[in-house]
Scaffold this active site. Structure first.
Site, mmCIF file in Angstrom:
data_model
loop_
_atom_site.group_PDB
_atom_site.id
_atom_site.type_symbol
_atom_site.label_atom_id
_atom_site.label_comp_id
_atom_site.label_asym_id
_atom_site.label_seq_id
_atom_site.Cartn_x
_atom_site.Cartn_y
_atom_site.Cartn_z
ATOM 1 C CD GLU A 188 -13.985 10.265 1.599
ATOM 2 O OE1 GLU A 188 -13.927 10.946 0.565
ATOM 3 O OE2 GLU A 188 -14.857 9.371 1.801
ATOM 4 C CB THR A 189 -13.597 6.003 7.246
ATOM 5 O OG1 THR A 189 -12.494 5.121 6.964
ATOM 6 C CG2 THR A 189 -14.440 6.200 6.008
ATOM 7 C CG HIS A 234 -9.717 1.348 7.457
ATOM 8 N ND1 HIS A 234 -8.789 1.094 6.477
ATOM 9 C CD2 HIS A 234 -10.009 0.145 8.019
ATOM 10 C CE1 HIS A 234 -8.529 -0.207 6.440
ATOM 11 N NE2 HIS A 234 -9.254 -0.797 7.367
ATOM 12 N NE ARG A 242 6.815 13.527 9.110
ATOM 13 C CZ ARG A 242 6.405 14.730 8.737
ATOM 14 N NH1 ARG A 242 6.145 14.977 7.426
ATOM 15 N NH2 ARG A 242 6.268 15.725 9.604
ATOM 16 C CD1 TRP A 277 -2.896 -1.526 0.919
ATOM 17 C CD2 TRP A 277 -3.382 0.652 0.925
ATOM 18 N NE1 TRP A 277 -4.248 -1.401 0.756
ATOM 19 C CE2 TRP A 277 -4.573 -0.062 0.754
ATOM 20 C CE3 TRP A 277 -3.445 2.057 0.963
ATOM 21 C CZ2 TRP A 277 -5.815 0.540 0.618
ATOM 22 C CZ3 TRP A 277 -4.674 2.667 0.827
ATOM 23 C CH2 TRP A 277 -5.848 1.912 0.648
ATOM 24 C CG PHE A 328 -4.165 -5.009 9.827
ATOM 25 C CD1 PHE A 328 -4.480 -6.358 9.788
ATOM 26 C CD2 PHE A 328 -4.489 -4.262 10.949
ATOM 27 C CE1 PHE A 328 -5.123 -6.957 10.867
ATOM 28 C CE2 PHE A 328 -5.131 -4.846 12.024
ATOM 29 C CZ PHE A 328 -5.445 -6.193 11.992
ATOM 30 C CG PHE A 370 6.632 1.145 14.432
ATOM 31 C CD1 PHE A 370 6.359 2.509 14.357
ATOM 32 C CD2 PHE A 370 5.585 0.264 14.242
ATOM 33 C CE1 PHE A 370 5.073 2.982 14.104
ATOM 34 C CE2 PHE A 370 4.290 0.720 13.989
ATOM 35 C CZ PHE A 370 4.043 2.087 13.916
HETATM 36 N N1 LIG Z 1 -5.364 2.576 3.894
HETATM 37 C C1 LIG Z 1 -4.136 1.972 4.050
HETATM 38 C C2 LIG Z 1 -4.013 0.596 4.230
HETATM 39 N N2 LIG Z 1 -5.107 -0.194 4.277
HETATM 40 C C3 LIG Z 1 -5.045 -1.643 4.094
HETATM 41 C C4 LIG Z 1 -4.706 -2.390 5.391
HETATM 42 O O1 LIG Z 1 -3.333 -2.189 5.770
HETATM 43 C C5 LIG Z 1 -4.910 -3.899 5.174
HETATM 44 O O2 LIG Z 1 -4.075 -4.321 4.107
HETATM 45 C C6 LIG Z 1 -6.363 -4.212 4.842
HETATM 46 O O3 LIG Z 1 -7.196 -3.685 5.855
HETATM 47 C C7 LIG Z 1 -6.581 -5.728 4.732
HETATM 48 O O4 LIG Z 1 -6.241 -6.368 5.931
HETATM 49 N N3 LIG Z 1 -2.798 0.027 4.392
HETATM 50 C C8 LIG Z 1 -1.662 0.806 4.376
HETATM 51 O O5 LIG Z 1 -0.553 0.283 4.520
HETATM 52 N N4 LIG Z 1 -1.768 2.159 4.193
HETATM 53 C C9 LIG Z 1 -2.960 2.772 4.048
HETATM 54 O O6 LIG Z 1 -3.013 4.020 3.894
HETATM 55 C C1 LIG Z 2 -5.665 4.147 6.325
HETATM 56 C C2 LIG Z 2 -6.808 3.763 5.462
HETATM 57 O O1 LIG Z 2 -7.276 2.632 5.475
HETATM 58 C C3 LIG Z 2 -7.450 4.856 4.681
HETATM 59 O O2 LIG Z 2 -6.478 5.377 3.796
HETATM 60 C C4 LIG Z 2 -8.652 4.347 3.881
HETATM 61 O O3 LIG Z 2 -9.297 5.498 3.366
HETATM 62 P P1 LIG Z 2 -10.823 5.783 3.794
HETATM 63 O O4 LIG Z 2 -10.817 6.029 5.290
HETATM 64 O O5 LIG Z 2 -11.198 7.031 3.004
HETATM 65 O O6 LIG Z 2 -11.629 4.572 3.402
#
Ligand SMILES: Nc1c(NC[C@H](O)[C@H](O)[C@H](O)CO)[nH]c(=O)[nH]c1=O
Ligand SMILES: CC(=O)[C@@H](O)COP(=O)(O)O
Length: 165
Positions: free
Chosen positions: A95-96, A98, A137, A31, A66, A123
């Site tokens: 936006e959320t 997540h 960064r 990602w 993740f 990390f």
């Molecule tokens: N939104 C981002 C994600 N989302 C995906 C999660 O990390 C994971 O792969 C998914 O939820 C399936 O388990 N991952 C990132 O590394 N960076 C992001 O911005």
């Molecule tokens: C960190 C994320 O999972 C995020 O980028 C996903 O975007 P959204 O919150 O707009 O679904």
């Protein structure tokens, strides 16, 4: 102290242990790969700059940040001779909520691995509000967090050796 005003790539080579004897694993999230490849470049270059041969650097990819926890766990279970593992990811707020859950999950998971396993897991996960912060960064105006992570990995590998693993 914030990153602002400090360069993540700065290090005093004379203060870094010689790392040629160590073996490193690096788990890279796909990602935001423009960012994670920049972080990997910084980490890889710093390891080589401090004496680590290419053959002593193992790289695995995972889909997202993740999955860094599972990827690092399986790497540690598969290769018991690693002296440190670096996990590389870039989480960018959307936006959320997540973002919050991904960041919390990977942070707690990596913390747990450092408790459960004898090999330090470093990390190197950027958690940014926007893409520009991530660019800044991962080789931009604030330097490269991958470089910082590689130096931390060398220092922790040396600490582990001194402690008599
Ligand atoms: N939104 C981002 C994600 N989302 C995906 C999660 O990390 C994971 O792969 C998914 O939820 C399936 O388990 N991952 C990132 O590394 N960076 C992001 O911005
Ligand atoms: C960190 C994320 O999972 C995020 O980028 C996903 O975007 P959204 O919150 O707009 O679904």
């Amino acid at each position: 102290m914030a990153t602002e005003g400090n360069n993540l790539s700065d290090y005093d080579k004379s203060a870094i242990p010689n790392a040629e004897k160590f073996r490193f694993g690096i788990v890279v999230a796909e990602w935001n790969d423009k960012i994670t490849e920049g972080l990997y470049k910084g980490a890889h270059e710093a390891l080589v700059d401090n004496g680590v041969e290419e053959s002593r650097i193992l790289r695995w990819n995972v889909p997202g940040s993740f999955e860094l926890v599972y990827g690092a766990k399986k790497m540690l279970e598969s290769y018991d001779m690693l002296d440190a593992v670096i996990v590389i990811g870039s989480v960018i707020k959307g936006e959320t909520k997540h973002f919050d859950f991904v960041c919390e999950g990977v942070t707690q998971g990596i913390k747990d691995l450092n408790i459960q396993y004898d090999t330090p897991v470093i990390f190197c996960v950027l958690t940014d509000n926007n893409m520009q912060q991530a660019i800044d960064r991962s080789g931009g105006k604030h330097g490269n967090k991958g470089t910082e992570a590689a130096i931390a990995a060398i220092k922790m590998a040396q600490l582990r050796q001194n402690a008599g693993f």
